[in-house]
Scaffold this active site. Sequence first.
Site, PDB file in Angstrom:
ATOM      1  N   ASP A 316       1.057  -1.216  -0.166  1.00 54.46           N
ATOM      2  CA  ASP A 316       0.112  -0.195  -0.034  1.00 54.46           C
ATOM      3  C   ASP A 316       0.834   1.258   0.078  1.00 54.46           C
ATOM      4  OD1 ASP A 316      -2.896   1.248   0.620  1.00 54.46           O
ATOM      5  OD2 ASP A 316      -1.585   2.155   2.016  1.00 54.46           O
ATOM      6  N   GLU A 359      -5.376   2.246  -3.759  1.00 53.92           N
ATOM      7  CA  GLU A 359      -3.787   2.140  -3.826  1.00 53.92           C
ATOM      8  C   GLU A 359      -2.985   1.034  -3.260  1.00 53.92           C
ATOM      9  OE1 GLU A 359      -4.759   4.481   0.012  1.00 53.92           O
ATOM     10  OE2 GLU A 359      -5.551   4.077  -2.030  1.00 53.92           O
TER      11      GLU A 359
END
Length: 439
Positions: A316, A359
């Site tokens: 992430d 993301e």
Amino acid sequence: MPLQHPRTHMRGQDKSGPQAEQRSASPIWSRPWGSYAAFVGFTTFTFAAFIAVLFIWIHRESQNQMRELVLAQARSLFESILVARHWNANLGGVYAVKTDEVQSNPYLDHPDVATVDGRTLTLKNPALMVVEISEYSRQERLFSYRMVSDRPLNPRNGPDELERVGLEAFRAGDAEFWRMEDLGPAGPAVLHYMAPLRIDAGCLSCHAKQGYKVGDINGAISVRLDITGALARHDQWFRQAATAAAAASMLLLALVLLYFRRLRRQIAQAQDRCELLANTDVLTGVPNRRQLMARLEEELARAMRTGQPLACALMDVDHFKRVNDTHGHQKGDTVLKALARIARETVRGYDVVGRFGGEEFLLVLPGTDSEHAMELAERVRLAVQDRLATETSLLNVVTISLGVATLRPGDNVESLVKRADDALYRAKEKGRNRVEREE
């Protein structure tokens, strides 16, 4: 220690797996060259059969047309002979000067007449005139005909076997009779044509004694036409037409098959594009979540079957919201695309990098135990830390956090990813820009 995998892979995505199975089961991909060749063969056979039937029909129709033409010629000759015969009969015959070449008709009573100037005239009745015109025509090689009767005054006018059949047909009510005969190399092709002769008033002077009445059929005119030339011209025309038509048909068939081949290729390319769009994240170009989970499912099943290790790493972007808020969502998209590219360039060729959501990205690492997975995840983290900000023109370093999990007995896709997500959460709690493994 170098990271290796027991199987050899090309760099990029492995084409095997559930999607490949779906692709092989789809209508187009289940018919590669074999069925296309069968289609070509079937199309060619059908087209050739159609052309053959068409040629046979054209040949028969052209033969019928040629037959009608020669029959029309024979009918015209018959009508011309009949008109001349009627003209002679209506005059009661015509007289010609008797010479060595012009002899009397031996079948007439008193055919000769002496003139006051000492010449002898001999009567040319209709039958004799027809015979003499026929002889002249035969000598000039124009056509051949004769008068026939089964009760002739002149024995030479007796019918042959074919003419006897024609006379019987007239008595049965037929208006004409004809036969086409092709003797091949032994002789010419001939049309035999016959039409009946009926007694009129001018004929009674000769035929009344035979018991004929006006309107009776007393014989026929038999016309014989040499049609060898007409047949030869017809055959030559048909061969030329057939050759031209066959060439045009083969060209048309080639164009049709070429079109279908091109269409097949375009359909295959369109299916590839559709498959790519269905399985690829539009922004980053890596597998989307659907394709990613399918690949993980496949690798998990393979690992369960072979006993090889399997690991995954969930990563992430740290403080990604800050990037969006500071630089805008367009720059955020640029960061995600660069991150996907750096990750793919850092992992091995057979590893899978896909967008898990937002993301977050998931790394599927076949044949990899926990230690090697941690090492590979750390390599990705360092590559992102070193390159991402520079390649996206950001002043501040952009980092990522990763959570690593390895396959355990009884695992499924959900449990494996859940442990990697838990490890990622711990990495975030411990300050970000780090790699944590499952507990």
